[in-house]
Design an enzyme around this catalytic site. Sequence first.
Site, PDB file in Angstrom:
ATOM      1  N   GLY A 173       0.928  -1.221   0.071  1.00 45.55           N
ATOM      2  CA  GLY A 173      -0.147   0.066   0.135  1.00 45.55           C
ATOM      3  C   GLY A 173       0.956   1.243  -0.004  1.00 45.55           C
TER       4      GLY A 173
ATOM      5  N   GLN B 154       3.104   9.789   2.099  1.00 44.09           N
ATOM      6  CA  GLN B 154       4.682   9.214   2.021  1.00 44.09           C
ATOM      7  C   GLN B 154       5.257   9.661   0.810  1.00 44.09           C
ATOM      8  OE1 GLN B 154       2.716   5.145   2.451  1.00 44.09           O
ATOM      9  NE2 GLN B 154       4.655   5.028   3.301  1.00 44.09           N
TER      10      GLN B 154
ATOM     11  N   CYS C 271       6.790  -0.394   6.909  1.00 41.75           N
ATOM     12  CA  CYS C 271       6.415   0.867   6.351  1.00 41.75           C
ATOM     13  C   CYS C 271       7.377   1.078   5.438  1.00 41.75           C
ATOM     14  CB  CYS C 271       6.072   1.834   7.209  1.00 41.75           C
ATOM     15  SG  CYS C 271       5.614   3.244   6.624  1.00 41.75           S
ATOM     16  N   LEU C 272       6.949   1.455   4.161  1.00 44.43           N
ATOM     17  CA  LEU C 272       8.010   1.900   3.063  1.00 44.43           C
ATOM     18  C   LEU C 272       8.717   3.194   3.563  1.00 44.43           C
ATOM     19  CD1 LEU C 272       5.975   1.409  -0.003  1.00 44.43           C
ATOM     20  CD2 LEU C 272       7.994   0.082   0.860  1.00 44.43           C
TER      21      LEU C 272
ATOM     22  N   HIS D 128      -3.699   1.260   8.107  1.00 47.36           N
ATOM     23  CA  HIS D 128      -2.367   1.729   8.184  1.00 47.36           C
ATOM     24  C   HIS D 128      -2.139   3.256   7.359  1.00 47.36           C
ATOM     25  CE1 HIS D 128       2.351   1.004   8.066  1.00 47.36           C
ATOM     26  NE2 HIS D 128       2.174   1.923   6.959  1.00 47.36           N
ATOM     27  N   GLU D 129      -2.851   2.834   6.117  1.00 42.13           N
ATOM     28  CA  GLU D 129      -2.890   4.010   5.290  1.00 42.13           C
ATOM     29  C   GLU D 129      -3.550   5.274   5.646  1.00 42.13           C
ATOM     30  OE1 GLU D 129      -0.410   3.450   3.406  1.00 42.13           O
ATOM     31  OE2 GLU D 129      -0.279   1.351   3.044  1.00 42.13           O
TER      32      GLU D 129
ATOM     33  N   HIS E 100      -1.617   7.198   7.849  1.00 41.74           N
ATOM     34  CA  HIS E 100      -0.683   8.024   7.089  1.00 41.74           C
ATOM     35  C   HIS E 100      -1.196   9.519   6.600  1.00 41.74           C
ATOM     36  CE1 HIS E 100       3.070   6.045   6.761  1.00 41.74           C
ATOM     37  NE2 HIS E 100       2.500   4.873   6.081  1.00 41.74           N
TER      38      HIS E 100
HETATM   39  O1  GNR Z   1       4.292  -2.714   2.339  1.00 41.34           O
HETATM   40  C1  GNR Z   1       3.717  -2.545   3.333  1.00 41.34           C
HETATM   41  N1  GNR Z   1       3.320  -3.655   4.241  1.00 41.34           N
HETATM   42  C2  GNR Z   1       2.668  -3.656   5.197  1.00 41.34           C
HETATM   43  C3  GNR Z   1       2.649  -4.866   5.993  1.00 41.34           C
HETATM   44  C4  GNR Z   1       1.918  -4.756   7.111  1.00 41.34           C
HETATM   45  C5  GNR Z   1       1.358  -3.843   7.455  1.00 41.34           C
HETATM   46  C6  GNR Z   1       1.034  -2.634   6.630  1.00 41.34           C
HETATM   47  C7  GNR Z   1       1.904  -2.705   5.553  1.00 41.34           C
HETATM   48  S1  GNR Z   1       1.821  -1.293   4.494  1.00 41.34           S
HETATM   49  C8  GNR Z   1       3.397  -1.243   3.978  1.00 41.34           C
HETATM   50  C9  GNR Z   1       3.490  -0.062   2.634  1.00 41.34           C
HETATM   51  C10 GNR Z   1       3.334   1.318   3.391  1.00 41.34           C
HETATM   52  O2  GNR Z   1       4.023   1.793   4.033  1.00 41.34           O
HETATM   53  N2  GNR Z   1       2.065   1.783   3.269  1.00 41.34           N
HETATM   54  O3  GNR Z   1       2.020   2.982   3.953  1.00 41.34           O
HETATM   55 NI    NI Z   2       3.339   3.079   5.574  1.00 39.64          NI
END
Ligand code: GNR
Ligand code: NI
Length: 166
Positions: free
Chosen positions: A46, A51, A92-93, A134-135, A138
């Site tokens: 995601g 980001q 998270c990236l 999670h998104e 953000h």
């Molecule tokens: O790539 C991603 N993997 C992930 C794994 C577990 C819970 C959430 C994520 S999101 C993350 C990509 C990202 O940073 N999205 O904001």
């Molecule tokens: Ni993230």
Amino acid sequence: MAILSIIKFPDARLHTIAKAVKVVDERVRTIAQDMIETMYEANGVGLAATQVDIHERIVVVDVSDERNAAQVFINPEIIGQSIEKKEWEEGCLSVPEVYDIVTRPDRVRVRALNLDGEVFEIDCDELLAVCLQHEIDHLNGKVFVQHLSRLKQTRIKSKIKKQAQA
Ligand code: GNR
Ligand code: NI
């Protein structure tokens, strides 16, 4: 089409609260397309616009193994959530090489606009539920490490500082 650069924690821009998209037009569709490309390039499941330093409420997700089922959520909102919680190991990236367990509602119902500006709703579980929460965090200026203890957050900051020096 373009690959966008991803902001890394701790960067104050990650704590910006994103603004709602007013009209879903070509400009927004281009951002979403570039975000999908960026997510694939970075091997993420995601990506939130925050980001890539775009402070508008746009999220892209692909939870498929084949990496060919991108979904776009504009102005996403959690309109329902299960009482039951689930632990999931998140990454998270924007926080490279850090993985830790976060507890969140097991299932969520999300309302958003699609690329045609139409409202849709979707019931999510498993990785999609975790990822959308999670998104949306953000977009609200919250990084997953903020769900962890202060001690862990301090350790993560020093780990990232060392990565930057290497
Ligand atoms: O790539 C991603 N993997 C992930 C794994 C577990 C819970 C959430 C994520 S999101 C993350 C990509 C990202 O940073 N999205 O904001
Ligand atoms: Ni993230």
